[in-house]
Design a protein around this motif. Structure first.
Motif, short mmCIF file in Angstrom:
data_model
loop_
_atom_site.label_atom_id
_atom_site.label_comp_id
_atom_site.label_asym_id
_atom_site.label_seq_id
_atom_site.Cartn_x
_atom_site.Cartn_y
_atom_site.Cartn_z
N ILE A 57 0.85 -1.19 0.00
CA ILE A 57 0.00 0.00 0.00
C ILE A 57 0.89 1.24 0.00
O ILE A 57 1.77 1.38 0.86
CB ILE A 57 -0.94 0.01 1.22
N THR A 71 1.28 5.63 -0.50
CA THR A 71 0.64 6.94 -0.41
C THR A 71 1.68 8.03 -0.57
O THR A 71 2.81 7.89 -0.11
CB THR A 71 -0.08 7.11 0.94
N LYS A 103 -7.06 7.39 2.82
CA LYS A 103 -7.81 7.39 4.08
C LYS A 103 -9.27 7.02 3.80
O LYS A 103 -9.88 6.24 4.55
CB LYS A 103 -7.72 8.76 4.76
N PHE A 148 -9.47 3.31 3.30
CA PHE A 148 -9.41 2.63 4.60
C PHE A 148 -10.77 2.71 5.31
O PHE A 148 -11.20 1.75 5.95
CB PHE A 148 -8.33 3.22 5.49
N ASP A 149 -11.43 3.86 5.21
CA ASP A 149 -12.73 4.02 5.85
C ASP A 149 -13.80 3.13 5.21
O ASP A 149 -14.75 2.72 5.87
CB ASP A 149 -13.19 5.48 5.80
N ILE A 175 -13.23 0.11 3.66
CA ILE A 175 -12.92 -1.33 3.75
C ILE A 175 -13.57 -1.94 4.98
O ILE A 175 -13.47 -1.41 6.09
CB ILE A 175 -11.39 -1.55 3.80
N PRO A 190 -13.28 -4.22 7.86
CA PRO A 190 -12.07 -4.73 8.53
C PRO A 190 -11.87 -6.24 8.37
O PRO A 190 -10.73 -6.70 8.32
CB PRO A 190 -12.29 -4.35 10.00
N LEU A 210 0.33 5.01 9.31
CA LEU A 210 -0.05 3.83 8.53
C LEU A 210 0.01 2.54 9.35
O LEU A 210 -0.91 1.72 9.28
CB LEU A 210 0.81 3.71 7.28
N ILE A 230 -2.98 2.19 11.64
CA ILE A 230 -4.19 1.86 10.89
C ILE A 230 -4.20 0.36 10.59
O ILE A 230 -5.23 -0.31 10.76
CB ILE A 230 -4.30 2.70 9.59
N ALA A 231 -3.06 -0.19 10.17
CA ALA A 231 -2.97 -1.63 9.93
C ALA A 231 -3.24 -2.40 11.22
O ALA A 231 -3.87 -3.46 11.19
CB ALA A 231 -1.60 -1.99 9.36
N PHE A 283 -6.88 -2.82 11.73
CA PHE A 283 -7.43 -3.88 10.87
C PHE A 283 -6.96 -5.27 11.30
O PHE A 283 -7.42 -6.26 10.75
CB PHE A 283 -7.03 -3.64 9.41
N SER A 302 -4.02 -6.48 10.77
CA SER A 302 -3.19 -6.99 9.69
C SER A 302 -1.77 -7.19 10.19
O SER A 302 -1.37 -6.61 11.20
CB SER A 302 -3.18 -5.99 8.52
#
Length: 188
Positions: free
Chosen positions: A75, A77, A89, A92-93, A95, A97, A124, A127-128, A131, A133
């Protein structure tokens, strides 16, 4: 295994170029891995408005389906005003989770200053974490000075980091897949 590269911007080419470089390195060293580039410049993704992700249509649904179908991700940016891009962003909003939970993510970013690499660490990666991840410990940050006039990456250290990230995400994905297969075999 399907690796999806996401270029998380709707302007400029540098982020897409870096993501594509990582995908090419994966393909070179692991020809069995299917790679795809999702460049947000090519889609008209709606703004997230709080509805269930399955209720979006058109390009938004197509993008969400592409994201969901991938096994792991690169990913990217650009860094604007010390933060990730608005289109990324927004993605991400949008997706769900569950769609990227327990999947490997490698990050790349581009920017105009040498300090903007901190966005990967401070924005970043958390944020992962939300999720759930798995994040590759390495990443690639490319400053404008690392490109020539034709937008080719000319810095040998950056190219080395691109190769390292490509190998790292595949290694992590293969290890994760192997451990999942062992778990299923043992627990039937």
């Amino acid at each position: 295994m399907k690796l999806l590269g996401i270029s998380g911007t709707i302007i400029g080419a540098k982020t897409s170029i870096v993501v594509q470089n990582v995908l090419e390195e994966v393909k070179k060293h692991h020809p069995n891995v299917e790679v795809e580039l999702l460049d947000l410049r090519d889609y008209d993704v709606q703004f997230c408005d709080g509805r269930n992700p399955s209720n979006y249509t058109g390009d938004t649904k197509k993008v969400l389906d592409i994201v969901k179908a991938a096994d792991f991700y690169i990913i990217g940016t650009p860094i604007f005003q010390g933060s990730l891009s608005g289109p990324l962003k927004n993605l991400f909003d949008l997706i769900n989770p569950k769609d990227i939970r327990n999947k490997v993510i490698g990050f790349v970013a581009t920017g105009g200053t040498y300090q903007h690499y901190l966005v990967i660490e401070n924005q970043l990666k958390p944020i992962a974490g939300f999720f759930r991840s798995f994040v590759a410990p390495g990443y690639v940050y490319v400053n404008n000075d690392h490109f020539n006039e034709e937008n080719e990456i000319i810095d040998s250290e950056v190219l080395t980091r691109i190769t390292a990230l490509a190998k790292e995400v595949v290694f992590m994905q293969e290890a994760l897949k192997s451990s999942e297969e062992k778990f299923v075999t043992v627990n039937g």
